[in-house]
Write an enzyme that holds these catalytic residues in place. Sequence first.
Site, PDB file in Angstrom:
ATOM      1  N   ARG A 136      -4.641  47.616   6.671  1.00 49.95           N
ATOM      2  CA  ARG A 136      -4.233  47.849   5.277  1.00 49.95           C
ATOM      3  C   ARG A 136      -4.557  49.295   4.930  1.00 49.95           C
ATOM      4  O   ARG A 136      -5.629  49.787   5.288  1.00 49.95           O
ATOM      5  CB  ARG A 136      -5.051  46.972   4.308  1.00 49.95           C
ATOM      6  CG  ARG A 136      -4.785  45.504   4.391  1.00 49.95           C
ATOM      7  CD  ARG A 136      -5.932  44.758   3.728  1.00 49.95           C
ATOM      8  NE  ARG A 136      -7.211  45.068   4.366  1.00 49.95           N
ATOM      9  CZ  ARG A 136      -8.408  44.899   3.805  1.00 49.95           C
ATOM     10  NH1 ARG A 136      -8.508  44.439   2.578  1.00 49.95           N
ATOM     11  NH2 ARG A 136      -9.524  45.190   4.456  1.00 49.95           N
ATOM     12  N   CYS A 155       4.869  48.343   2.983  1.00 47.50           N
ATOM     13  CA  CYS A 155       4.997  47.217   3.921  1.00 47.50           C
ATOM     14  C   CYS A 155       5.598  45.952   3.310  1.00 47.50           C
ATOM     15  O   CYS A 155       6.651  45.496   3.745  1.00 47.50           O
ATOM     16  CB  CYS A 155       3.644  46.895   4.530  1.00 47.50           C
ATOM     17  SG  CYS A 155       3.089  48.190   5.636  1.00 47.50           S
TER      18      CYS A 155
END
Length: 429
Positions: free
Chosen positions: A154, A260
Site C-alpha cells: 500500500r 489501484c
Amino acid sequence: MKLAIIGTGYVGLVSGACFAEVGHTVICVDNDPAKVKVLTDGGIPIYEPGLEEMVKANVAAGRLRFTTSTEEGVQGSDVIFIAVPTPPLPDGSVDLSYIEKVAREIASAMTSYKIVVDKSTVPVKTGDKVSETIKRYCKAKVEFDVVSNPEFLREGFAVDDLMHPDRVVIGTKSLRPVNAMKQIYLPFNAPIVVTDINSAELIKHASNSFLALKISYINAISVICEATGANVQEVANGMGMDERIGRRFLDASLGFGGSCFPKDLSAFIKISEQVGYDFGLLKEVQKINTFQMDRFVKKISETLWVLKDKTIGVLGLAFKQNTDDVRMSPAIDLCLRLQKEGAILRVYDPKAMDKAKGVLKDVTFVEDMDSVPEGCDALVVATEWEQFKKLDLERCRGAMTHPIMFDGRNMFDPAEMEQLGFIYKSIGR
Ligand code: UDX
C-alpha cells in the site's frame, strides 16, 4: 542474488530498495533519464516513509544502482522483475503496451537463462503473452521462465508492507524458477504460495476488488446508519471483532481512490466481461463509491445552501494519508466539484501540495494546517492524515466565519465537536 527491476515507480523502487536491504544486488532500470539522475544523486521522486534512507544506505553499500539501460540490467542479473505501469484505457481495460515493450527489450538483451518476473498488476493470462513475446523476440534463443509475483504493498506503508508481507505469491508453469524465487524472499520470513501463473495473476485482481468491496460495503452501511441514528464506527468495530470479517478496510469515508482500486475494479469487470461473466457485484461497488462522494457533496451544499462565493477550507489532498500521491484522489475530486459550484477554496496537505498544484488551479494553497480555517464558511476533512487530529479546534472555531465542519474521514468525535460549538457532519454517524 543478482536482480534487475524494470520500472522505478512505487512498486519498482520500493521493491528494489527492500531487495537490496535484505542483501541482494539490485539494478533498477528506468527509461526516464531525469528520474535515474535524481535517484543516482540520492534524491527520491516520491514521498514514502522510510524509503529515502533505505535507498541512500543501499546505494552507499553498493547493493543498489540505477540505469537507463535494460540491456545492462538484464545481462547483469539472474532474475528480472517487470514493474512498469499498467494504466487504464478509456473502456476500463488495461493498457499492456509498456509490459509488451519491456518483454521485447528483455528478449533482445538475453544471452543466458533468465527468470522474468511480472510484478505489475496485469489481467489473467498476461504471463502467457509475455512468454510468447520473449520467445518471438529472443535473438539468442536461450531458455527462460516467466513467473507471476504480484505486489500487494500500500502506498504510504510500502516499505513496511514489502518488508513484512502477509504472503508472497509465486505463479509459475515449471518448477525450475521456484528455488530462486524462494531464495529471493527467504529473508522476508513470509508464507509463500506457489501456484500456476493464471491463479497468481487472479489473486491480485481478486484481492484488490475484495478490499474495495469491503470499503463500499461499510460505506453502504453508513447510509443506513445516518438514516437510523446508528454509528458506523461502532458497527464496524462490532463486525470487525469477528475474525472471519476483520476490522481493517472497514473505515467509512467519502470513497476510495488512488491509482489501484478504481483501475483494478474496472479492469476486473472488463476481464470478467471478456470471459462471458457480468460481474454485477463489482459494478455495484463502483456505484456505491460514486454515490458516497455525491452524498458528501450534497451534505455540504444542503448545509451551506449556495456554494457560490463561500470560502471552504480543505484539509488533505492526497488520496489517503502518508503519501504525496493525488492520482484519482477523492479529495481532489471533491475540490473540483466544490469549485464548479463557485466555492472559493483554501487547501492544505502535509505532503501532496506540489503534486496537487498540477491539477488544482485558482485555489489558495495554505502553507500550514492551522491557517486554513481563517475566514472560512466551512472546513472539510478529505484525507485521514493523523496530524489533522491535532488541529487546535478552539482556535479553528474562532478563525472561521462560521464553525461548520464536514468530516469525510470521521477524524473527530461528534459529541465533542458539538460541545465546542461546531455544526459537525461526518460519515455514517
Ligand atoms: C491498494 C491495496 O491495499 C494494495 O494491497 C495494492 O497493492 C494497491 O492498492 P493503495 O491504493 O496504496 O493500496 O491504498 P489503500 O490503503 O488500499 O487505500 C485505497 C483507498 O481506500 C484510499 O483512498 C483510502 O483512503 C481508502 N480506504 C481504505 C477507505 O476509504 N477506507 C478504508 O477502510 C481503507
